[in-house]
Design an enzyme around this catalytic site. Sequence first.
Site, PDB file in Angstrom:
ATOM      1  N   CYS A 144      71.360  47.189  41.593  1.00 12.79           N
ATOM      2  CA  CYS A 144      71.331  45.905  41.945  1.00 12.79           C
ATOM      3  C   CYS A 144      72.615  45.453  42.715  1.00 12.79           C
ATOM      4  O   CYS A 144      73.695  45.644  41.912  1.00 12.79           O
ATOM      5  CB  CYS A 144      71.066  45.091  40.624  1.00 12.79           C
ATOM      6  SG  CYS A 144      71.530  43.212  40.832  1.00 12.79           S
ATOM      7  N   CYS A 147      74.394  42.322  41.176  1.00 12.13           N
ATOM      8  CA  CYS A 147      74.876  42.372  39.921  1.00 12.13           C
ATOM      9  C   CYS A 147      76.311  43.099  40.107  1.00 12.13           C
ATOM     10  O   CYS A 147      77.081  42.718  39.283  1.00 12.13           O
ATOM     11  CB  CYS A 147      73.852  43.122  39.162  1.00 12.13           C
ATOM     12  SG  CYS A 147      72.175  42.505  39.162  1.00 12.13           S
ATOM     13  N   ASP A 148      76.242  44.162  40.811  1.00 11.35           N
ATOM     14  CA  ASP A 148      77.502  45.126  40.860  1.00 11.35           C
ATOM     15  C   ASP A 148      78.275  45.152  41.775  1.00 11.35           C
ATOM     16  O   ASP A 148      79.371  45.851  41.875  1.00 11.35           O
ATOM     17  CB  ASP A 148      76.989  46.585  40.387  1.00 11.35           C
ATOM     18  CG  ASP A 148      75.938  46.388  38.846  1.00 11.35           C
ATOM     19  OD1 ASP A 148      76.529  45.747  37.900  1.00 11.35           O
ATOM     20  OD2 ASP A 148      75.168  47.278  38.902  1.00 11.35           O
TER      21      ASP A 148
END
Length: 327
Positions: A144, A147-148
């Site tokens: 992701c 997300c990261d």
Amino acid sequence: MTDHSTRERARHDYDVIIVGAGPAGLCAAMYAGRGMLKALLIERGAPGGELLNTDLIEDYIGFESIKGWDLAQKMTDHAKKFGAQIETDNVESIRKGADGIFEVKTARERVFRAPAVILTAGGTPVKLGVPGEKEYAGKGVSYCAVCDGAFFKGEVLAVVGGGDAAVEEADYLTRYASKVHIVHRRDQFRASRILQERAFANPKIEVVWNKQVLEVAGGATGVERLELEDTQTAQRSHLVVGGVFVFVGFKPNAGLVQGHFKHDAAGYMITDDRMMTSIPGLFAAGDVRSQLTRQITTAVGDATTAAIAVEKYLAALREQEKAAVAS
């Protein structure tokens, strides 16, 4: 004397249970509410599904550009406006009983019952299945970018894949990374033309053609390099990176269903034109269903059809029960 509707309600908790609160699930819940159905929407996390893992949405009609989180919130609010009941829990199984009622069991050991289910649970990322991938998950291996990505400021990164997700997320990661290598096992992308053009025009992106990942290698601090093999010559090489983002596909979450159902070679559920699977009363919408494209627009289209079809399915069941009582 108890009337027919009361007897029917005693057999189950809801008219329809919707599993998964991505765009398809939220749309189905909204239409179920408009149809005056008692519906339950179960989602393991925050409503929005893959929208929450996407930075910008630029292919949903009516929104030239909108953040994934913003669109997810708008869809959730719209569904709630029509009475959507959303439960946070992880569905573990869906089974149709001998009485024709579905039992939906969750990780919190709850059991919900309904004569119809709409499965909109999407899929989970496909893993590379190579040494080091599991060991470095969360330590440089991610699935992701939204997300990261922010954890990799200034790093050289690799994105593995060649479809829309891989190319789009590679472009997104360039806002943090000093360089992004797209590693693809073929000599051309499967991604849409507009995404390809954007990637090719980005000076921070470099494409590594005809290479497959053999191993994710690293040390105490995390990922350090990828071991690669040329898919045409079998020549070995390595790529020094501080992180790797894997976008090589999704596996449909159809395994929640206990019992045989028709599916395609990849495990995606096959439905009729009303989104009903080969199990009567079980409908599928969105990424879990076998179809040509998997977009937000197709997900909400599926869900619209499924929710309206559930209304008609339940009406037909009531007529059958009335006829059985009368006879």
